[in-house]
Motif scaffolding. Structure first.
Motif, PDB file in Angstrom:
ATOM      1  N   LEU A 141       0.814  -1.212   0.000  1.00 25.39           N
ATOM      2  CA  LEU A 141       0.000   0.000   0.000  1.00 25.39           C
ATOM      3  C   LEU A 141       0.848   1.262   0.000  1.00 25.39           C
ATOM      4  O   LEU A 141       0.438   2.292  -0.567  1.00 25.39           O
ATOM      5  N   ASP A 142       2.007   1.212   0.637  1.00 25.38           N
ATOM      6  CA  ASP A 142       2.819   2.423   0.759  1.00 25.38           C
ATOM      7  C   ASP A 142       4.283   2.037   0.982  1.00 25.38           C
ATOM      8  O   ASP A 142       4.627   1.537   2.052  1.00 25.38           O
ATOM      9  N   GLU A 143       5.118   2.275  -0.011  1.00 24.43           N
ATOM     10  CA  GLU A 143       6.534   1.938   0.101  1.00 24.43           C
ATOM     11  C   GLU A 143       7.372   3.095   0.622  1.00 24.43           C
ATOM     12  O   GLU A 143       8.597   2.981   0.698  1.00 24.43           O
ATOM     13  N   SER A 144       6.720   4.196   1.004  1.00 18.64           N
ATOM     14  CA  SER A 144       7.471   5.410   1.340  1.00 18.64           C
ATOM     15  C   SER A 144       7.789   5.557   2.818  1.00 18.64           C
ATOM     16  O   SER A 144       8.434   6.529   3.212  1.00 18.64           O
ATOM     17  N   VAL A 145       7.339   4.623   3.643  1.00 15.41           N
ATOM     18  CA  VAL A 145       7.524   4.752   5.089  1.00 15.41           C
ATOM     19  C   VAL A 145       8.753   3.954   5.525  1.00 15.41           C
ATOM     20  O   VAL A 145       8.750   2.715   5.459  1.00 15.41           O
ATOM     21  N   PRO A 146       9.803   4.619   5.982  1.00 14.90           N
ATOM     22  CA  PRO A 146      11.034   3.888   6.341  1.00 14.90           C
ATOM     23  C   PRO A 146      10.818   2.806   7.383  1.00 14.90           C
ATOM     24  O   PRO A 146      11.385   1.712   7.279  1.00 14.90           O
ATOM     25  N   GLY A 147      10.000   3.100   8.408  1.00 17.87           N
ATOM     26  CA  GLY A 147       9.834   2.147   9.496  1.00 17.87           C
ATOM     27  C   GLY A 147       9.249   0.821   9.068  1.00 17.87           C
ATOM     28  O   GLY A 147       9.544  -0.215   9.679  1.00 17.87           O
ATOM     29  N   ILE A 148       8.420   0.831   8.022  1.00 18.01           N
ATOM     30  CA  ILE A 148       7.845  -0.438   7.563  1.00 18.01           C
ATOM     31  C   ILE A 148       8.940  -1.311   6.963  1.00 18.01           C
ATOM     32  O   ILE A 148       9.026  -2.515   7.234  1.00 18.01           O
ATOM     33  N   TRP A 149       9.794  -0.709   6.152  1.00 20.17           N
ATOM     34  CA  TRP A 149      10.914  -1.461   5.593  1.00 20.17           C
ATOM     35  C   TRP A 149      11.818  -1.994   6.703  1.00 20.17           C
ATOM     36  O   TRP A 149      12.279  -3.148   6.650  1.00 20.17           O
ATOM     37  N   GLN A 170      18.064  -8.881   1.068  1.00 18.70           N
ATOM     38  CA  GLN A 170      16.980  -7.964   1.430  1.00 18.70           C
ATOM     39  C   GLN A 170      17.500  -6.804   2.275  1.00 18.70           C
ATOM     40  O   GLN A 170      17.033  -5.670   2.149  1.00 18.70           O
ATOM     41  N   HIS A 171      18.461  -7.051   3.128  1.00 15.52           N
ATOM     42  CA  HIS A 171      19.061  -5.958   3.899  1.00 15.52           C
ATOM     43  C   HIS A 171      19.744  -4.952   2.967  1.00 15.52           C
ATOM     44  O   HIS A 171      19.646  -3.733   3.177  1.00 15.52           O
ATOM     45  N   ARG A 172      20.403  -5.462   1.962  1.00 13.51           N
ATOM     46  CA  ARG A 172      21.078  -4.573   1.017  1.00 13.51           C
ATOM     47  C   ARG A 172      20.056  -3.759   0.218  1.00 13.51           C
ATOM     48  O   ARG A 172      20.208  -2.542   0.048  1.00 13.51           O
ATOM     49  N   VAL A 173      19.011  -4.396  -0.235  1.00 11.31           N
ATOM     50  CA  VAL A 173      17.974  -3.713  -1.018  1.00 11.31           C
ATOM     51  C   VAL A 173      17.294  -2.644  -0.180  1.00 11.31           C
ATOM     52  O   VAL A 173      17.115  -1.495  -0.610  1.00 11.31           O
ATOM     53  N   VAL A 174      16.898  -3.014   1.040  1.00 10.40           N
ATOM     54  CA  VAL A 174      16.217  -2.056   1.910  1.00 10.40           C
ATOM     55  C   VAL A 174      17.166  -0.933   2.317  1.00 10.40           C
ATOM     56  O   VAL A 174      16.763   0.237   2.384  1.00 10.40           O
ATOM     57  N   GLY A 175      18.418  -1.268   2.572  1.00 11.73           N
ATOM     58  CA  GLY A 175      19.396  -0.233   2.921  1.00 11.73           C
ATOM     59  C   GLY A 175      19.528   0.815   1.834  1.00 11.73           C
ATOM     60  O   GLY A 175      19.622   2.022   2.114  1.00 11.73           O
ATOM     61  N   LYS A 177      17.200   1.606  -0.335  1.00 15.22           N
ATOM     62  CA  LYS A 177      15.961   2.391  -0.320  1.00 15.22           C
ATOM     63  C   LYS A 177      16.007   3.457   0.777  1.00 15.22           C
ATOM     64  O   LYS A 177      15.626   4.610   0.562  1.00 15.22           O
ATOM     65  N   LEU A 178      16.440   3.058   1.951  1.00 13.70           N
ATOM     66  CA  LEU A 178      16.512   4.001   3.064  1.00 13.70           C
ATOM     67  C   LEU A 178      17.524   5.113   2.775  1.00 13.70           C
ATOM     68  O   LEU A 178      17.297   6.276   3.111  1.00 13.70           O
ATOM     69  N   GLN A 179      18.635   4.746   2.149  1.00 14.02           N
ATOM     70  CA  GLN A 179      19.627   5.758   1.785  1.00 14.02           C
ATOM     71  C   GLN A 179      19.025   6.784   0.832  1.00 14.02           C
ATOM     72  O   GLN A 179      19.246   7.996   0.990  1.00 14.02           O
ATOM     73  N   ALA A 180      18.241   6.303  -0.115  1.00  9.21           N
ATOM     74  CA  ALA A 180      17.614   7.219  -1.067  1.00  9.21           C
ATOM     75  C   ALA A 180      16.583   8.123  -0.387  1.00  9.21           C
ATOM     76  O   ALA A 180      16.454   9.307  -0.716  1.00  9.21           O
ATOM     77  N   MET A 181      15.843   7.570   0.572  1.00  5.11           N
ATOM     78  CA  MET A 181      14.851   8.357   1.304  1.00  5.11           C
ATOM     79  C   MET A 181      15.505   9.426   2.172  1.00  5.11           C
ATOM     80  O   MET A 181      14.929  10.497   2.401  1.00  5.11           O
ATOM     81  N   ALA A 182      16.695   9.143   2.657  1.00 11.18           N
ATOM     82  CA  ALA A 182      17.330  10.022   3.636  1.00 11.18           C
ATOM     83  C   ALA A 182      17.796  11.338   3.037  1.00 11.18           C
ATOM     84  O   ALA A 182      17.864  12.348   3.730  1.00 11.18           O
ATOM     85  N   GLY A 183      18.146  11.326   1.782  1.00 10.95           N
ATOM     86  CA  GLY A 183      18.666  12.544   1.185  1.00 10.95           C
ATOM     87  C   GLY A 183      20.181  12.537   1.136  1.00 10.95           C
ATOM     88  O   GLY A 183      20.840  11.583   1.566  1.00 10.95           O
ATOM     89  N   PRO A 184      20.756  13.625   0.612  1.00  6.93           N
ATOM     90  CA  PRO A 184      22.206  13.645   0.355  1.00  6.93           C
ATOM     91  C   PRO A 184      23.037  13.654   1.623  1.00  6.93           C
ATOM     92  O   PRO A 184      22.654  14.209   2.646  1.00  6.93           O
ATOM     93  N   ARG A 185      24.183  13.013   1.534  1.00 10.68           N
ATOM     94  CA  ARG A 185      25.169  13.053   2.607  1.00 10.68           C
ATOM     95  C   ARG A 185      26.067  14.268   2.410  1.00 10.68           C
ATOM     96  O   ARG A 185      26.160  14.812   1.304  1.00 10.68           O
ATOM     97  N   GLY A 311      22.739  -2.560   6.127  1.00  4.02           N
ATOM     98  CA  GLY A 311      22.493  -2.545   4.695  1.00  4.02           C
ATOM     99  C   GLY A 311      22.636  -1.179   4.049  1.00  4.02           C
ATOM    100  O   GLY A 311      22.379  -1.035   2.857  1.00  4.02           O
ATOM    101  N   ILE A 312      23.028  -0.175   4.820  1.00  6.78           N
ATOM    102  CA  ILE A 312      23.050   1.215   4.339  1.00  6.78           C
ATOM    103  C   ILE A 312      24.471   1.595   3.937  1.00  6.78           C
ATOM    104  O   ILE A 312      25.403   1.481   4.747  1.00  6.78           O
ATOM    105  N   PRO A 313      24.670   2.074   2.720  1.00  5.13           N
ATOM    106  CA  PRO A 313      26.024   2.379   2.261  1.00  5.13           C
ATOM    107  C   PRO A 313      26.769   3.398   3.120  1.00  5.13           C
ATOM    108  O   PRO A 313      27.990   3.356   3.215  1.00  5.13           O
TER     109      PRO A 313
END
Length: 562
Positions: A141-149, A170-175, A177-185, A311-313
């Motif tokens: 229903l919603d892939e935009s919520v970090p906590g669900i991932w 799956q940890h790598r894939v989700v990581g 996604k979370l990196q992309a949601m977080a914004g630039p470093r 899983g987060i770069p």
């Protein structure tokens, strides 16, 4: 019946309370609402606001009771049911919480927050397949919520049927996604890249309270060398307890940041010029993964809260030890595993000393096994092994103890699983929640602890050995599957570590004979634990500081190379 419209007085109180909350004055807002409720004779809209405030302040039972008052007026009120579900999970009313979230979903089947929390309830009750199903539906229903991932991959670690390659992928894939949601470093850091200067070390956690993680954090905060380290702590909780206050007294630069947004927290850590930030929550509750993924400090470390790759770069390291990681799991880590000498977890009990109790076999005449772990860790493979052990010792008994083992749903799951292997209910017993002290005293009722697998006990393992109870564990691949292995190697009992379920059964049976032959075994186990690397606090903290210095020097070298 539906809730009545708010009175002008209620509107005024709610407006004032919300203003107080925005200024971080939750306690004042709570007092205002409590006084108004008395004057308005229990206005349900004020009660709804009070539920939120109670949850914010950690007064979870009060939140649940306020919800009951709302339901007396409108039994279907969705906000009350939702927040009572939250309060129910935090007060060990898991089956009630299940009903509350199901009521919300009855009226709104696509309520993503309710689906997510229903997944949390199923997890708390130990129903892993059902839990993962809720998270997968929420993600549909919603892939935009970090906590669900985060919840999805966290609970995937408990799925005994999930192959290691799939879990790590799956940890790598989700990581990512979370990196992309977080914004630039940050493109660069203002930190002085001098390799041997005084370091600013920050710890970020949602668990600076009486919590399993605190057993490992306490020696570190207390014993860090303030002559070489400027110590910072960023507390994400919005309430406190005596453990919080103890930690606060150890940390010169304590930051209560639970009310800050992700970007505000990022800016604060940058303003503090933290050199190494240690995230103690990972993908567990009350985390700030979007702040962490943006890498607010030059060196980022995952430790204690999450025993797998994040899983987060942007995360540089996971603190582990030489025993916690198999080569197969190592290959799947995104954050680089950094092995501390001997152990990655240094334990303090946070309660007064417990003298080992005599093994109960000498008063009962039969061996009593115990599993004091989270029901989420119970697997079909473990049930089969435990049944074989009980069959081999026909007069033996097995006690299950944890906060949710007094739930009929949890008990029935265990009874059905063991009955499928021919073990009747007369061989099993269940005990529910106890505060930490009585929980530890409960080990006097068992002769041998049976570790769960594939996800082993962690803090429960430490408690088990600290009170002198012998145990058997089965090793796996990931750190979550090898904690028992690491602990038993630390106390010098590798012979209690199994490589297969068959080996696990054989060790348990040999251990039963050892218990009967050696009345002093529990004293020996406790002495081994107390003298092990897991309780040599000063040495551990110095090793930890050496690791931080090496991480920092590696970063400085990279800056020079640039």
């Amino acid at each position: 019946m539906p809730l009545p419209p708010p009175s002008s007085r209620t509107v005024a109180v709610l407006t004032q309370a919300q203003a107080l909350m925005q200024r971080g004055q939750a306690a004042a807002a709570m007092k205002l609402c409590e006084q108004a409720v008395e004057g308005e004779n229990g206005d349900p809209l004020l009660l709804l606001e009070m539920i939120n405030l109670y949850l914010h302040l950690g007064r979870h039972d009060d939140a649940y009771q306020a919800g009951l008052k709302v339901l007396e007026i409108d039994p279907e009120e969705p906000s009350a049911h939702f927040n009572m579900g939250l309060a129910g999970m935090r007060t060990n009313r898991y089956e009630a919480a299940l009903g509350h979230f199901q009521t919300v979903l009855k009226h709104d089947p696509q309520n993503v927050r309710a689906l997510t929390n229903l997944g949390g309830v199923y997890f708390g009750l130990g129903f892993i397949k059902e839990s993962l199903a809720q998270y997968r539906e929420a993600l549909r229903l919603d892939e935009s919520v970090p906590g669900i991932w985060q919840n999805y991959i966290s609970i995937l670690n408990y799925d005994e049927e999930a192959p290691l390659s799939f879990v790590m992928d799956q940890h790598r894939v989700v990581g990512e996604k979370l990196q992309a949601m977080a914004g630039p470093r940050p493109a660069a850091y203002a930190n002085d890249p001098s390799p041997n200067r005084r370091l600013r070390i920050g710890y970020l956690s949602g668990d600076f309270i009486m919590h399993p993680a605190s057993h490992y954090v306490e020696p570190v905060l207390r014993l860090h060398d303030k002559n070489v380290i400027d110590l910072y702590a960023y507390s994400l909780i919005t309430w406190s307890d005596p453990v919080t206050e103890s930690f606060r007294s150890c940390v010169p630069n304590w930051r209560d940041v639970g009310m800050l947004g992700d970007d505000q927290l990022f800016d604060l850590i940058q303003a503090d010029k933290i050199d190494i930030l240690i995230d103690l929550s990972g993908h567990t509750a009350r985390n700030r993964i979007l702040t962490v993924a943006r890498k607010p400090a030059p060196v980022m470390v995952n430790w204690i809260g999450y025993l797998n790759t994040l899983g987060i770069p942007g995360i540089d390291y996971s603190l582990l030890d030489p025993h916690l990681l198999s080569p197969a799991a190592d290959a799947g880590f995104v954050d680089r595993p950094w092995a501390l000498p001997e152990t990655a977890y240094c334990y303090t009990p946070l309660v007064t000393y417990r003298r080992p109790a005599p093994s109960p076999v000498f008063r009962k005449g039969h061996i009593t096994f115990g599993c004091f772990n989270n029901p989420a860790k119970l697997s079909q493979a473990a049930f089969a092994a435990w049944a074989e052990i009980l069959h081999s010792l026909p007069d033996s008994h097995l006690i299950f103890k944890y906060k949710t083992f007094d739930s009929p749903m949890v008990q029935n799951r265990v009874l059905r699983a063991m009955a499928a292997h021919g073990i009747g209910p007369d061989r099993l017993s269940f005990q529910g929640y106890s505060p930490l002290g009585p929980f530890l005293d409960g080990f006097a009722d068992i002769d041998i602890a049976l570790d769960t697998f594939p996800y082993t006990g962690v803090t429960t393992t430490m408690h088990t050995l600290w009170v002198g109870t012998p145990m058997v564990t089965l090793t796996g691949d990931t750190p979550m599957q090898r904690f028992g292995r690491s602990a038993l190697l630390s106390i010098g009992r590798p012979d209690w570590i199994a490589a297969s379920p068959k080996d696990y059964v054989a060790i348990a049976l040999r251990l039963a004979e050892e218990v009967k032959a050696d009345p002093g075994l529990r004293q020996k186990v406790q002495r081994r634990m107390h003298s092990s690397s897991m309780m040599r606090h000063e040495i551990f903290v110095r090793n930890l500081e050496t690791a931080y210095r090496a991480m920092w020097q590696a970063w400085c070298t990279r800056q020079g190379a640039a």
